[in-house]
Design a protein around this motif. Structure first.
Motif, PDB file in Angstrom:
ATOM      1  N   LEU A 461      -0.757   1.679   6.904  1.00 18.67           N
ATOM      2  CA  LEU A 461      -1.276   0.369   6.510  1.00 18.67           C
ATOM      3  C   LEU A 461      -0.581  -0.110   5.236  1.00 18.67           C
ATOM      4  CD1 LEU A 461      -5.071   0.714   7.269  1.00 18.67           C
ATOM      5  CD2 LEU A 461      -3.325  -0.471   8.570  1.00 18.67           C
ATOM      6  N   ALA A 462      -0.335   0.801   4.334  1.00 20.08           N
ATOM      7  CA  ALA A 462       0.363   0.421   3.105  1.00 20.08           C
ATOM      8  C   ALA A 462       1.733  -0.157   3.443  1.00 20.08           C
ATOM      9  CB  ALA A 462       0.498   1.623   2.186  1.00 20.08           C
ATOM     10  N   ALA A 463       2.402   0.480   4.402  1.00 24.00           N
ATOM     11  CA  ALA A 463       3.730  -0.005   4.755  1.00 24.00           C
ATOM     12  C   ALA A 463       3.643  -1.348   5.466  1.00 24.00           C
ATOM     13  CB  ALA A 463       4.414   1.026   5.652  1.00 24.00           C
ATOM     14  N   SER A 464       2.669  -1.487   6.361  1.00 25.68           N
ATOM     15  CA  SER A 464       2.671  -2.709   7.152  1.00 25.68           C
ATOM     16  C   SER A 464       2.017  -3.870   6.416  1.00 25.68           C
ATOM     17  CB  SER A 464       2.001  -2.479   8.501  1.00 25.68           C
ATOM     18  OG  SER A 464       0.786  -1.854   8.340  1.00 25.68           O
ATOM     19  N   TRP A 465       1.199  -3.620   5.382  1.00 29.06           N
ATOM     20  CA  TRP A 465       0.554  -4.731   4.705  1.00 29.06           C
ATOM     21  C   TRP A 465       1.075  -4.931   3.292  1.00 29.06           C
ATOM     22  CZ3 TRP A 465      -4.708  -3.555   7.347  1.00 29.06           C
ATOM     23  CH2 TRP A 465      -4.774  -4.296   8.541  1.00 29.06           C
ATOM     24  N   GLY A 466       2.281  -4.453   3.103  1.00 27.09           N
ATOM     25  CA  GLY A 466       3.019  -4.888   1.933  1.00 27.09           C
ATOM     26  C   GLY A 466       2.593  -4.259   0.623  1.00 27.09           C
ATOM     27  N   SER A 467       2.168  -3.020   0.673  1.00 25.75           N
ATOM     28  CA  SER A 467       1.881  -2.363  -0.597  1.00 25.75           C
ATOM     29  C   SER A 467       3.169  -2.236  -1.410  1.00 25.75           C
ATOM     30  CB  SER A 467       1.295  -0.981  -0.323  1.00 25.75           C
ATOM     31  OG  SER A 467       1.226  -0.257  -1.519  1.00 25.75           O
ATOM     32  N   ARG A 468       3.014  -2.343  -2.747  1.00 26.97           N
ATOM     33  CA  ARG A 468       4.203  -2.200  -3.584  1.00 26.97           C
ATOM     34  C   ARG A 468       4.689  -0.759  -3.590  1.00 26.97           C
ATOM     35  NH1 ARG A 468       5.024  -6.738  -6.595  1.00 26.97           N
ATOM     36  NH2 ARG A 468       3.270  -8.156  -6.498  1.00 26.97           N
ATOM     37  N   ARG A 469       3.797   0.109  -3.268  1.00 27.83           N
ATOM     38  CA  ARG A 469       4.183   1.514  -3.282  1.00 27.83           C
ATOM     39  C   ARG A 469       4.349   1.956  -1.828  1.00 27.83           C
ATOM     40  NH1 ARG A 469       1.467   6.161  -3.072  1.00 27.83           N
ATOM     41  NH2 ARG A 469       2.513   7.960  -3.981  1.00 27.83           N
TER      42      ARG A 469
END
Lengths: 510, 358
Positions: A461-469
């Motif tokens: 989810l971090a990768a697909s929803w644009g997490s800075r990390r």
């Protein structure tokens, strides 16, 4: 020998004519000879079967078989509804019985037409007859060509279907067209006949009872017509029809003269008895008469169409009377009493089909049916099976491709594809995400089966929803491996196997 | 809501690589400060209010999302304590101005608008009218029993909540940037009250129904009641820090186009629902975006997830709808309407990103 020939044929048939009271069982030896071929010369063969015409028990067990097909070329219907297809005649009294004499009966064709067409020796008069052309297609072998009485010309035609028909020929017949009373006054024996012919056609057994009976019958005739040959003949016909009893169960025994046994005994018999009795009685009055053998087909109950299917049980024997200026006249006896039931109707469908074959229609008429198209189930089944196999293979290919995609994918797509592959695995094991369930809740629900799934989900989810990390692919790879191991530990091998071979599991991945 | 006692430190700025000049590092740093501020606020409030962790989190979400909150509860259930603890946690770093850090107003039927906004008073020394600030000039304002006063006063307050200003004698006075209203109302004792119309309830981010606290928490309340509290070890949060945290959250917590689509689709489905007489407003969605971002931050993420949407949608929308008679459970209706948009939102992560996010 004649008996052997009879036993060899499947059609030794006992005709039951649905012709008023005239029912006649028979085994007249009309069929079963070696195959006739066009141009086959079959000159004589006279009298070889005559021994077997009189038998005490002709009850046949086998159902009747079709023996020939006649196609009427013109629109013709017999006045009494019966078409007589004559094959042979018996006219020579040899001291014991009547036998065939082709030389005398030159008006009867004895061989199949070859390249040259046949013409009769004696002519039927043109005035009293109409010309009826027919074409015959024989379904079984016959020793002589049956032809509609009285044939005046035969000509070979091409066999439209040699596997179906054994012979095909055209016949031109002259059929009596005037009522019987118009013929009154005609002598039976023309004055021009030589004495040998007269002897030939009036010979009968040396038994005074024939003459006595005939005189007695004729004495009943109206004195105004007492001298008329035809009136006398009709009186004999009426006598036999009235006194005779048509049956196939006989107890005459094999006497020297079965006809006498019949006529002066119980008068129970079938067509052969009646025909012979009539001929002997006519001859005892000095009238020219003979026995004709062939098929008599009742056409009144037929449907439309020009095809006439001749069944084996239509075999028949009937007397013929000669009249001066007319020729030979079919003089059939129709007994009023009988114990034989009416014949079954002809199979009209078969009659129509054979008619179509005879008319060179290779589809036998089926091509004209609107409903002739049938669903090709076999082809449909094969195509369906092939489609199914192709779909299965495609589904497995997609499944494998999705499973292998993370390894081949670019670095930035790795995280998503690895998660998709893990989800595929979860779905095939039955741990798929429910509708409207968030990914986090799905992961939390499966925490007991795969404790690292929440971490993997968070990374995805971090990768697909644009997490800075953005997650490190190596880290994700470790998580994927851990989840795979945990799933292997916590699920039954059978369940994994079933999930693995399910080709469509990826369809439910969401 | 996350029940974790501390905000997870996934947002540790050291985790992201790069030098000090890296904008990502800068962003991480200010977001990290926002996490710390939320953490401190939460810890301080929790010291005073027990067994209300979820409500505390919602109040803090409303605070950091620059909205207001309506608490619906029985008397004596800790509303004032909560609000007071929050007010005390925010230090006034500008003592010179007229704005207090915490004020409480008890609304009664005879209250007048000037009682809360302030009034012009004639100063005999200077022979001019001077504006005397009312209690509304505060960082945190606790409005007790908001439905007990007349619509006139309610309207004055609601104008202040929406515009962050009050107008007295045709002169507009700006309220502080950090103006946070905690309003309460008693759901049962409604005789002689002026129920807030839907248009006014719409100004509140959440209407939180406080349940009775559990047994252990209640026992702890009895034990600690009346004893002098030990001073909190954590430092208070300054007003500027809260404002900064708000800005950081707005700017840096990722919220994709898909999330916005999910919100809009859910609102559209709710408006089409035949059980709903009056659907949700666009303002609800506008207020929802910072709330979602704040919630994501509370849950230790710098991106909004579908789980945040699923959690927040009923809280965000339930109190803003008017249902037909007989339909009771607004939250259930919201969740039913949100099913398909949420499913689409979840599925979108399996496809390559179209680039439209933020």
């Amino acid at each position: 020998m004649a008996l052997l020939a009879l036993l060899g044929t499947p059609f030794f048939l006992l005709a039951t004519l649905d012709v008023g009271p005239a029912h006649s069982p028979d085994a007249l030896g009309l069929s079963g000879q070696r195959p006739p071929r066009a141009g086959d010369r079959r000159g004589d063969g006279k009298g070889e079967r005559d021994d077997s015409l009189f038998r005490d028990d002709y009850r046949s067990q086998a159902p009747p078989q079709p023996v020939a097909l006649a196609i009427l070329r013109d629109d013709y219907s017999a006045s009494d509804g019966i078409l007589y297809f004559r094959q042979r005649t018996l006219s020579l009294y040899n001291g014991v019985r009547l036998t065939a004499d082709p030389r005398a009966d030159a008006d009867v064709p004895t061989s199949f037409p070859g390249a040259a067409s046949w013409t009769p020796g004696q002519q039927q008069s043109a005035e009293a007859h109409v010309v009826v052309p027919t074409t015959m297609y024989l379904l079984v072998d016959h020793p002589q060509p049956p032809a509609l009485s009285h044939a005046i010309a035969l000509r070979a035609v091409d066999n439209p279907n040699p596997r179906q028909f054994v012979a095909a020929y055209e016949v031109v017949s002259r059929v009596l067209a005037v009522p019987g009373e118009r013929l009154l006054g005609q002598r039976s024996i023309p004055a021009a006949w030589p004495a040998a012919w007269v002897r030939h056609y009036t010979a009968l057994p040396d038994d005074p009872r024939y003459v006595t009976l005939a005189r007695e019958i004729v004495s009943q005739v109206d004195p105004r017509f007492g001298d008329d040959d035809l009136a006398q003949a009709l009186a004999i016909k009426r006598y036999l029809e009235h006194e005779g009893f048509y049956t196939r169960r006989l107890q005459h025994g094999g006497g020297r003269d079965p006809t006498a046994a019949f006529l002066f005994g119980d008068r129970r018999g079938y067509c052969v008895h009646f025909a012979h009795a009539a001929v002997y009685l006519l001859r005892s009055l000095g009238l020219a008469a003979r026995v004709a053998l062939g098929y008599a087909v009742q056409t009144l109950k037929r449907g439309g169409g020009s095809s006439v299917l001749i069944m084996g049980d239509r075999a028949h024997a009937w007397p013929e009377l000669h009249l001066d200026g007319v020729g030979w006249v079919t003089f059939d006896i129709h007994p009023e009493r009988t114990d034989v039931p009416a014949a079954p109707p002809v199979d009209y469908e078969l009659e129509r089909l054979l008619g179509e074959v005879a008319r060179h229609d290779s589809t036998a008429g089926l091509g004209q049916r609107p409903a002739a198209w049938v669903v090709p189930w076999r082809a449909v089944g094969r195509a369906g099976f092939a489609l199914l196999c192709a779909a299965l293979l495609a589904a497995w290919a997609i499944k494998i491709a999705r499973r292998a995609a993370p390894r081949l994918a670019a670095k930035e797509a790795y995280c998503r594809l690895a998660y998709v592959a893990t989800l595929d695995r979860l779905t095939e094991l039955g741990y798929g995400r429910r509708y409207a369930e968030t990914r986090e809740r799905h992961a939390a629900r499966l925490c007991s089966k795969a404790p690292h799934l929440p971490a993997l989900t968070a990374a995805h989810l971090a990768a697909s929803w644009g997490s800075r990390r953005a997650p490190d692919p190596a880290e994700v790879q470790t998580l994927v491996r851990q989840v795979a191991q945990e799933l292997t530990q916590h699920t039954h091998p059978l369940r994994r196997l079933v999930g693995l071979i399910n080709p469509l599991s990826w369809l439910w991945t969401r | 809501m996350s029940n974790r006692d501390t905000i997870p430190s996934d947002l540790d700025p050291d985790a992201s690589s790069g030098a000090a000049t890296d904008p990502g590092r800068q962003a991480g740093a200010s977001l990290e400060r926002a996490v710390q501020i939320a953490e401190r606020l939460r810890a301080r409030v929790r010291e005073h209010v027990m067994g209300r962790d979820e409500v505390i989190d919602l109040v803090l979400v409303a605070l950091l999302a620059d909205s207001h909150i309506l608490l619906e509860d029985y008397p004596g259930s800790g509303k004032t304590t909560l609000a007071k603890a929050l007010g005390e946690s925010i230090a006034d770093d500008r003592p010179a101005d007229e704005i207090a850090d915490f004020r409480r107003v008890q609304f009664t039927p005879d209250l007048l608008p000037s009682d809360i906004t302030g009034v012009m008073v004639f100063d005999t020394d200077s022979s001019t009218f001077q504006f005397r600030h009312g209690p509304i000039f505060a960082h945190v304002l606790l409005v007790d029993e908001i439905n007990r006063t007349s619509p006139k006063v309610q309207s004055a307050l609601l104008e202040a909540m929406a515009e962050k200003q009050v107008t007295v004698d045709n002169i507009s006075h700006r309220l502080d940037e950090l103006f946070f209203v905690i309003a309460t109302q008693n759901p049962l004792d409604v005789a002689g009250t002026y129920p807030l119309p839907l248009a006014q309830i719409d100004r509140f981010l959440f209407k939180v129904r406080m349940e009775h606290i559990d047994r252990a928490s209640e026992l702890r309340v009895l034990e600690t009641w009346g004893t002098p509290k030990a001073p909190c070890t954590l430092p208070r949060v300054s007003r500027d820090e809260v404002i900064d945290a708000r800005r950081a959250i707005r700017a840096q917590v990722q919220l994709t186009q898909r999330h916005k689509e999910c919100l809009v689709d859910t609102a559209a489905l709710l408006r089409a629902d035949r059980r709903v007489v009056q659907g949700v407003s666009t303002r609800a969605l506008v207020q929802g975006i910072p709330a979602l971002q704040t919630l994501a931050l509370f849950r230790g993420r710098d991106y909004v997830s579908s789980d945040d949407v699923a959690y927040l949608l009923p809280l965000l929308l339930s109190h803003r709808m008017e249902l037909i008679p007989g339909a009771e459970d607004a939250a259930e209706i919201v969740l039913a309407a949100a099913e398909r948009p949420l499913e689409l939102l979840s599925r979108s992560t399996l496809r390559p990103r179209a680039g439209g996010h933020g």
